[in-house]
Design a protein around this motif. Structure first.
Motif, PDB file in Angstrom:
ATOM      1  N   SER A 257      -5.194  -2.431   1.173  1.00 41.61           N
ATOM      2  CA  SER A 257      -4.425  -1.225   0.859  1.00 41.61           C
ATOM      3  C   SER A 257      -3.639  -1.408  -0.441  1.00 41.61           C
ATOM      4  CB  SER A 257      -3.484  -0.908   2.032  1.00 41.61           C
ATOM      5  OG  SER A 257      -2.756   0.260   1.781  1.00 41.61           O
TER       6      SER A 257
ATOM      7  N   GLN B 172      -6.736   4.007   3.700  1.00 41.35           N
ATOM      8  CA  GLN B 172      -5.866   2.916   3.265  1.00 41.35           C
ATOM      9  C   GLN B 172      -4.429   3.098   3.737  1.00 41.35           C
ATOM     10  OE1 GLN B 172      -7.106   0.201   1.922  1.00 41.35           O
ATOM     11  NE2 GLN B 172      -9.136   1.118   1.881  1.00 41.35           N
ATOM     12  N   ALA B 173      -4.130   4.267   4.291  1.00 43.47           N
ATOM     13  CA  ALA B 173      -2.805   4.580   4.840  1.00 43.47           C
ATOM     14  C   ALA B 173      -2.986   5.654   5.904  1.00 43.47           C
ATOM     15  CB  ALA B 173      -1.865   5.073   3.740  1.00 43.47           C
TER      16      ALA B 173
ATOM     17  N   TRP C 150      -6.289  -5.826   6.088  1.00 41.31           N
ATOM     18  CA  TRP C 150      -5.998  -4.429   5.733  1.00 41.31           C
ATOM     19  C   TRP C 150      -4.823  -4.266   4.776  1.00 41.31           C
ATOM     20  CZ3 TRP C 150     -10.426  -3.244   7.053  1.00 41.31           C
ATOM     21  CH2 TRP C 150     -10.990  -3.655   8.252  1.00 41.31           C
TER      22      TRP C 150
ATOM     23  N   MET D 243      -4.721   7.943  -0.603  1.00 40.06           N
ATOM     24  CA  MET D 243      -4.636   6.754   0.251  1.00 40.06           C
ATOM     25  C   MET D 243      -4.995   7.090   1.696  1.00 40.06           C
ATOM     26  SD  MET D 243      -3.965   4.042  -1.575  1.00 40.06           S
ATOM     27  CE  MET D 243      -3.183   2.822  -0.510  1.00 40.06           C
TER      28      MET D 243
ATOM     29  N   GLY E  42       0.768  -1.237   0.000  1.00 44.00           N
ATOM     30  CA  GLY E  42       0.000   0.000   0.000  1.00 44.00           C
ATOM     31  C   GLY E  42       0.797   1.283   0.000  1.00 44.00           C
TER      32      GLY E  42
ATOM     33  N   GLY F 129     -11.879   2.616   5.415  1.00 44.45           N
ATOM     34  CA  GLY F 129     -10.741   1.688   5.311  1.00 44.45           C
ATOM     35  C   GLY F 129     -10.509   0.944   6.601  1.00 44.45           C
TER      36      GLY F 129
ATOM     37  N   ALA G 118       1.264   2.470   5.151  1.00 44.42           N
ATOM     38  CA  ALA G 118       0.143   1.551   4.911  1.00 44.42           C
ATOM     39  C   ALA G 118       0.386   0.254   5.673  1.00 44.42           C
ATOM     40  CB  ALA G 118       0.028   1.273   3.412  1.00 44.42           C
TER      41      ALA G 118
END
Length: 151
Positions: free
Chosen positions: A70, A117-118, A66, A112, A36, A148, A58
């Motif tokens: 990601s 996602q991060a 997860w 992201m 990610g 996320g 990430a």
């Protein structure tokens, strides 16, 4: 210029990326996504360059589910063959180019974070004086909205 700065400039030149942090390098092409926050691109000379997304962290691939989510999302944002612009920050201890990656003038790093996602990698916010608050606010919003991995 100190020794570390000279080495950083040299490594960036080898990678085919301008040494000035505020400069974007057009026409890099995505080759693959590792996780990610890591990807490989080809520079204008056709050489492969590994990029670590600056200012974000990430989940690792082993952190199920997860890490895979990601990585999948970064792959959707940066499919193989995608042309990207890169704003280089520095090279890290693994000789990766630490950079902000853009598609159509939109920061993939920020996207992201916005999507959960991060997270913002706070100790590495250097080079982000103009957008630091934007990253921190994006993370706060994602957390508040339970996006996320915040869900």
């Amino acid at each position: 210029m100190n020794k570390a700065a000279i080495i950083t400039v040299f490594l960036m030149l080898l990678a085919g990326v301008p040494a000035v942090a505020q400069t974007s390098s057009p026409n890099m092409t995505v080759v693959s996504v590792g996780d990610g926050d890591t990807l490989r691109v080809r520079n204008q000379q056709g050489q492969p360059v590994t990029i670590r997304l600056a200012c974000v962290d990430a989940p690792k691939l082993k952190q199920n589910p997860w890490g895979q989510q990601s990585r999948t999302r970064l792959g959707q944002l940066l499919p193989v063959g995608q042309s990207v612009q890169v704003r280089s920050i520095e090279s890290d201890k693994y000789k990766r180019l630490v950079a902000e990656v853009f598609v159509n003038n939109r920061s993939v790093n920020l996207t992201m974070v916005q999507e959960g996602q991060a997270v913002v990698y706070r100790q590495y916010l250097k080079g982000y004086t103009n957008t630091k608050e934007q990253f921190l606010q994006a993370e706060a919003n994602a957390k508040q909205q339970k996006l996320g991995f915040w869900n």
